[in-house]
Enzyme design. Structure first.
Site, PDB file in Angstrom:
ATOM      1  N   LYS A   1      38.746  42.214  35.478  1.00  0.00           N
ATOM      2  CA  LYS A   1      37.911  41.544  34.481  1.00  0.00           C
ATOM      3  C   LYS A   1      38.684  40.906  33.331  1.00  0.00           C
ATOM      4  O   LYS A   1      38.149  40.045  32.628  1.00  0.00           O
ATOM      5  CB  LYS A   1      36.906  42.555  33.911  1.00  0.00           C
ATOM      6  CG  LYS A   1      35.834  42.943  34.912  1.00  0.00           C
ATOM      7  CD  LYS A   1      34.853  41.819  35.172  1.00  0.00           C
ATOM      8  CE  LYS A   1      34.232  41.871  36.551  1.00  0.00           C
ATOM      9  NZ  LYS A   1      34.882  40.950  37.496  1.00  0.00           N
TER      10      LYS A   1
ATOM     11  N   HIS B   1      37.738  35.188  48.896  1.00  0.00           N
ATOM     12  CA  HIS B   1      37.485  36.553  49.365  1.00  0.00           C
ATOM     13  C   HIS B   1      35.999  36.880  49.265  1.00  0.00           C
ATOM     14  O   HIS B   1      35.421  36.826  48.194  1.00  0.00           O
ATOM     15  CB  HIS B   1      38.301  37.565  48.538  1.00  0.00           C
ATOM     16  CG  HIS B   1      39.733  37.657  48.966  1.00  0.00           C
ATOM     17  ND1 HIS B   1      40.478  38.794  48.870  1.00  0.00           N
ATOM     18  CD2 HIS B   1      40.555  36.734  49.512  1.00  0.00           C
ATOM     19  CE1 HIS B   1      41.687  38.595  49.353  1.00  0.00           C
ATOM     20  NE2 HIS B   1      41.769  37.325  49.734  1.00  0.00           N
TER      21      HIS B   1
ATOM     22  N   TYR C   1      31.416  42.944  40.015  1.00  0.00           N
ATOM     23  CA  TYR C   1      32.766  42.550  40.433  1.00  0.00           C
ATOM     24  C   TYR C   1      32.886  41.025  40.534  1.00  0.00           C
ATOM     25  O   TYR C   1      33.887  40.443  40.113  1.00  0.00           O
ATOM     26  CB  TYR C   1      33.102  43.194  41.783  1.00  0.00           C
ATOM     27  CG  TYR C   1      34.563  43.056  42.178  1.00  0.00           C
ATOM     28  CD1 TYR C   1      35.006  41.982  42.945  1.00  0.00           C
ATOM     29  CD2 TYR C   1      35.515  43.991  41.769  1.00  0.00           C
ATOM     30  CE1 TYR C   1      36.348  41.842  43.292  1.00  0.00           C
ATOM     31  CE2 TYR C   1      36.858  43.863  42.120  1.00  0.00           C
ATOM     32  CZ  TYR C   1      37.264  42.783  42.878  1.00  0.00           C
ATOM     33  OH  TYR C   1      38.601  42.646  43.217  1.00  0.00           O
TER      34      TYR C   1
ATOM     35  N   PRO D   1      42.659  47.058  34.462  1.00  0.00           N
ATOM     36  CA  PRO D   1      42.586  45.993  35.479  1.00  0.00           C
ATOM     37  C   PRO D   1      41.784  46.369  36.728  1.00  0.00           C
ATOM     38  O   PRO D   1      41.583  45.544  37.601  1.00  0.00           O
ATOM     39  CB  PRO D   1      44.044  45.716  35.816  1.00  0.00           C
ATOM     40  CG  PRO D   1      44.792  46.903  35.361  1.00  0.00           C
ATOM     41  CD  PRO D   1      44.038  47.515  34.248  1.00  0.00           C
TER      42      PRO D   1
ATOM     43  N   TYR E   1      41.054  48.932  47.608  1.00  0.00           N
ATOM     44  CA  TYR E   1      41.105  49.839  46.457  1.00  0.00           C
ATOM     45  C   TYR E   1      41.078  51.255  47.025  1.00  0.00           C
ATOM     46  O   TYR E   1      40.074  51.679  47.600  1.00  0.00           O
ATOM     47  CB  TYR E   1      39.891  49.638  45.550  1.00  0.00           C
ATOM     48  CG  TYR E   1      39.889  48.360  44.743  1.00  0.00           C
ATOM     49  CD1 TYR E   1      39.479  47.151  45.295  1.00  0.00           C
ATOM     50  CD2 TYR E   1      40.291  48.369  43.408  1.00  0.00           C
ATOM     51  CE1 TYR E   1      39.471  45.983  44.549  1.00  0.00           C
ATOM     52  CE2 TYR E   1      40.282  47.208  42.643  1.00  0.00           C
ATOM     53  CZ  TYR E   1      39.867  46.021  43.220  1.00  0.00           C
ATOM     54  OH  TYR E   1      39.852  44.857  42.471  1.00  0.00           O
TER      55      TYR E   1
HETATM   56  P1  FAS Z   1      47.556  36.844  26.837  1.00  0.00           P
HETATM   57  O1  FAS Z   1      48.070  38.160  26.322  1.00  0.00           O
HETATM   58  O2  FAS Z   1      47.724  36.503  28.270  1.00  0.00           O
HETATM   59  O3  FAS Z   1      48.232  35.633  26.031  1.00  0.00           O
HETATM   60  C1  FAS Z   1      48.439  35.734  24.638  1.00  0.00           C
HETATM   61  C2  FAS Z   1      49.584  34.804  24.279  1.00  0.00           C
HETATM   62  O4  FAS Z   1      49.736  34.827  22.850  1.00  0.00           O
HETATM   63  C3  FAS Z   1      50.912  35.254  24.877  1.00  0.00           C
HETATM   64  O5  FAS Z   1      51.551  34.165  25.497  1.00  0.00           O
HETATM   65  C4  FAS Z   1      51.702  35.758  23.663  1.00  0.00           C
HETATM   66  O6  FAS Z   1      53.084  35.529  23.775  1.00  0.00           O
HETATM   67  C5  FAS Z   1      51.105  34.935  22.538  1.00  0.00           C
HETATM   68  N1  FAS Z   1      51.221  35.584  21.221  1.00  0.00           N
HETATM   69  C6  FAS Z   1      51.084  36.888  20.925  1.00  0.00           C
HETATM   70  N2  FAS Z   1      51.265  37.088  19.597  1.00  0.00           N
HETATM   71  C7  FAS Z   1      51.516  35.867  19.053  1.00  0.00           C
HETATM   72  C8  FAS Z   1      51.776  35.402  17.747  1.00  0.00           C
HETATM   73  N3  FAS Z   1      51.824  36.261  16.704  1.00  0.00           N
HETATM   74  N4  FAS Z   1      51.995  34.079  17.536  1.00  0.00           N
HETATM   75  C9  FAS Z   1      51.928  33.203  18.583  1.00  0.00           C
HETATM   76  N5  FAS Z   1      51.682  33.582  19.866  1.00  0.00           N
HETATM   77  C10 FAS Z   1      51.480  34.899  20.084  1.00  0.00           C
HETATM   78  N6  FAS Z   1      43.937  41.385  34.150  1.00  0.00           N
HETATM   79  C11 FAS Z   1      43.434  41.431  35.391  1.00  0.00           C
HETATM   80  O7  FAS Z   1      42.311  40.954  35.611  1.00  0.00           O
HETATM   81  N7  FAS Z   1      44.154  42.001  36.425  1.00  0.00           N
HETATM   82  C12 FAS Z   1      45.410  42.532  36.227  1.00  0.00           C
HETATM   83  O8  FAS Z   1      46.036  43.043  37.152  1.00  0.00           O
HETATM   84  C13 FAS Z   1      45.967  42.504  34.936  1.00  0.00           C
HETATM   85  N8  FAS Z   1      47.215  43.012  34.698  1.00  0.00           N
HETATM   86  C14 FAS Z   1      47.702  43.003  33.408  1.00  0.00           C
HETATM   87  C15 FAS Z   1      48.990  43.547  33.100  1.00  0.00           C
HETATM   88  C16 FAS Z   1      49.475  43.538  31.791  1.00  0.00           C
HETATM   89  C17 FAS Z   1      50.836  44.147  31.475  1.00  0.00           C
HETATM   90  C18 FAS Z   1      48.700  43.008  30.750  1.00  0.00           C
HETATM   91  C19 FAS Z   1      49.194  43.034  29.313  1.00  0.00           C
HETATM   92  C20 FAS Z   1      47.436  42.472  31.040  1.00  0.00           C
HETATM   93  C21 FAS Z   1      46.937  42.451  32.367  1.00  0.00           C
HETATM   94  N9  FAS Z   1      45.698  41.898  32.683  1.00  0.00           N
HETATM   95  C22 FAS Z   1      45.176  41.913  33.926  1.00  0.00           C
HETATM   96  C23 FAS Z   1      44.912  41.285  31.684  1.00  0.00           C
HETATM   97  C24 FAS Z   1      45.449  39.899  31.484  1.00  0.00           C
HETATM   98  O9  FAS Z   1      45.333  39.157  32.662  1.00  0.00           O
HETATM   99  C25 FAS Z   1      44.698  39.316  30.322  1.00  0.00           C
HETATM  100  O10 FAS Z   1      43.306  39.544  30.448  1.00  0.00           O
HETATM  101  C26 FAS Z   1      44.950  37.845  30.145  1.00  0.00           C
HETATM  102  O11 FAS Z   1      46.327  37.647  30.057  1.00  0.00           O
HETATM  103  C27 FAS Z   1      44.218  37.426  28.873  1.00  0.00           C
HETATM  104  O12 FAS Z   1      44.693  36.188  28.515  1.00  0.00           O
HETATM  105  P2  FAS Z   1      44.862  35.819  26.969  1.00  0.00           P
HETATM  106  O13 FAS Z   1      43.647  36.217  26.235  1.00  0.00           O
HETATM  107  O14 FAS Z   1      45.296  34.404  26.966  1.00  0.00           O
HETATM  108  O15 FAS Z   1      46.025  36.785  26.416  1.00  0.00           O
HETATM  109  C1  PHB Z   2      46.027  41.678  41.295  1.00  0.00           C
HETATM  110  O1  PHB Z   2      46.099  41.062  42.370  1.00  0.00           O
HETATM  111  O2  PHB Z   2      46.935  41.662  40.428  1.00  0.00           O
HETATM  112  C2  PHB Z   2      44.789  42.494  40.993  1.00  0.00           C
HETATM  113  C3  PHB Z   2      43.687  42.383  41.834  1.00  0.00           C
HETATM  114  C4  PHB Z   2      42.556  43.136  41.562  1.00  0.00           C
HETATM  115  C5  PHB Z   2      42.539  43.982  40.469  1.00  0.00           C
HETATM  116  C6  PHB Z   2      43.651  44.083  39.623  1.00  0.00           C
HETATM  117  C7  PHB Z   2      44.778  43.328  39.887  1.00  0.00           C
HETATM  118  O3  PHB Z   2      41.428  44.730  40.217  1.00  0.00           O
END
Ligand code: FAS
Ligand code: PHB
Length: 389
Positions: free
Chosen positions: A296, A72, A384, A292, A200
């Site tokens: 980032k 993109h 971005y 989100p 957006y």
């Molecule tokens: P994660 O949270 O992905 O992974 C942590 C892992 O540790 C999980 O598998 C969990 O089960 C495990 N864990 C937790 N506690 C533990 C314990 N006590 N013992 C062992 N394991 C344990 N980012 C975007 O850029 N765009 C988005 O649209 C977006 N949407 C999101 C929606 C939600 C609901 C959430 C919560 C986050 C979102 N994010 C988004 C952010 C997301 O992408 C995170 O930045 C990304 O998952 C970060 O990755 P990790 O640091 O690996 O953490």
């Molecule tokens: C997504 O595709 O999940 C997405 C893309 C851009 C964003 C957040 C989420 O800023």
């Protein structure tokens, strides 16, 4: 058992770090509290910075990402019934890749299994110990048995609700937080995206985002109340609300269909400092959370991994602790700039409940400025696509 590094968490942070360490012959064990299926069922990020893609390529596991990731060069900001394109590539020379976090996690898991690197799923009561000494260890329960793993380092990659950050003595850590008075209701549907690039949308009814996972799979979001529940939203209500927040041409072009995933993400900004405590290193969401809006979250996890992997490589390869000692300050310098950008972009595009007419006038002026000034657009674009590591 003894390992050089114990990684807590099998999300993108833990898997990326584990694969990079494997590549230099460093023995790392991943302990994950959920099942592999549960981790893979999560639907989260969709936009990858070039730096993140580069890290995945360094693991040798970017085959599907390179083949299926959507390049993109820009995205649209929709407001006042019109759209304005932010030309990322023209403004920065960079682009972003649209590739679902779920797919990336699956690729990294498959790569880890292919080299028989060990991940313990459904590891209960994971607990880091003695990380303020030179002999840290981690305990966990699996299959009813308590296990102990002695190690050199512990990487806390266990997300916002993990145990790592909570294991740090309260007096040794500072957390800076801001909650937002709304959430994002997201759906996945196997319908073609409304446009080739992301939209957006800022609308008085609320924010909306048109994203995608492939040419046949769409990812949409609408801003909703912070205490709303996904079950309050039928598909028809979602599609009607989404279209009401888009300019007419885009609204008319939306292909609707049954959603197969519907969930609400709580929005918050949070940073914990420092990110290192002796032999324990916090990485990714375990240390910081961003709304989100600026895409980032996952990308910050990747830059943390970049810094931590380099530090561990220098320690094991050259017996240098310089990278380990610099990890927290280097990671936080980039984290805070991304937290600022995500906060700014969230305020730019979301009407805040109860904010009042003056703030809405300011918000409209800011959108006008960003979409009419080359310099303002360039500032948005360089954040971005991702600031340098
Ligand atoms: P994660 O949270 O992905 O992974 C942590 C892992 O540790 C999980 O598998 C969990 O089960 C495990 N864990 C937790 N506690 C533990 C314990 N006590 N013992 C062992 N394991 C344990 N980012 C975007 O850029 N765009 C988005 O649209 C977006 N949407 C999101 C929606 C939600 C609901 C959430 C919560 C986050 C979102 N994010 C988004 C952010 C997301 O992408 C995170 O930045 C990304 O998952 C970060 O990755 P990790 O640091 O690996 O953490
Ligand atoms: C997504 O595709 O999940 C997405 C893309 C851009 C964003 C957040 C989420 O800023």
């Amino acid at each position: 058992m003894r390992k050089q590094v114990v990684i807590i968490g099998s999300g993108p942070s833990g898997l990326l770090l584990g694969q990079l360490l494997h590549g230099i012959g460093t023995d790392a064990l991943i302990l994950e509290r959920s099942s592999k299926e549960h981790v893979l069922a999560r639907v989260r990020a969709g936009v990858l910075e070039e730096g993140t893609v580069g890290l995945v390529r360094a693991t040798g596991l970017a085959g599907r990402l390179d083949a299926q990731g959507l390049k993109h060069d820009g995205f649209a900001i929709a407001f006042d019934g019109r759209q304005h394109r932010i030309d990322l590539h023209a403004l920065t020379g960079k682009r972003v890749i649209v590739y679902g976090q779920t797919e990336l996690t699956a690729d990294l898991m498959a790569g880890r299994e292919a080299v028989s690197a060990e991940t313990v799923y459904e590891a209960a009561d994971v607990m880091p110990h003695d990380f303020d000494t030179d002999a840290p260890y981690v305990t966990y329960v699996h299959g009813g048995t308590t296990h102990r793993v002695d190690c050199d380092f512990i990487a806390g990659c266990d997300g916002y609700h993990g145990i790592s950050r909570r294991s740090v003595p309260a007096g040794a850590i500072s957390t800076f937080e801001r909650s937002y008075p709304f959430g994002w209701l997201g759906i996945l549907a196997d319908v073609p995206p409304v446009s080739e690039e992301l939209i957006y949308a800022s609308h008085p009814r609320g924010f909306a985002l048109c994203s995608m996972r492939s040419p046949t799979r769409s990812r949409y979001y609408v801003q909703c109340d912070g205490d709303d529940k996904a079950e309050n939203w039928s598909d028809q209500r979602f599609w009607d609300e989404l279209r009401s927040r888009l300019p007419a041409d885009a609204a008319d072009a939306v292909t609707i269909g049954p959603s197969f995933e519907k969930s609400i993400a709580v929005l918050r900004s949070s940073v914990s400092e420092p990110m290192r405590f002796g032999r324990l290193f916090l990485c990714g969401d375990a240390a910081h959370i961003v709304p989100p809006t600026g895409a980032k979250g996952l990308n910050l996890a990747a830059s943390d991994v970049h810094y931590l992997f380099g530090a561990l490589r220098d320690f094991y390869g050259e017996h240098s602790t310089a990278g380990l000692d610099a990890y927290s300050s280097r990671a936080l310098a980039r984290v805070w700039k991304a937290v600022r950008f995500s906060w700014w972009m969230t305020l730019l595009l979301h009407p805040f409940p109860g904010a009042g007419p003056f703030r809405e006038k300011l918000r409209a002026a800011e959108i006008e400025y960003v979409t009419s000034s080359h310099h303002a657009a360039a500032g948005l674009a360089e954040n971005y696509v991702g600031l340098p590591y």
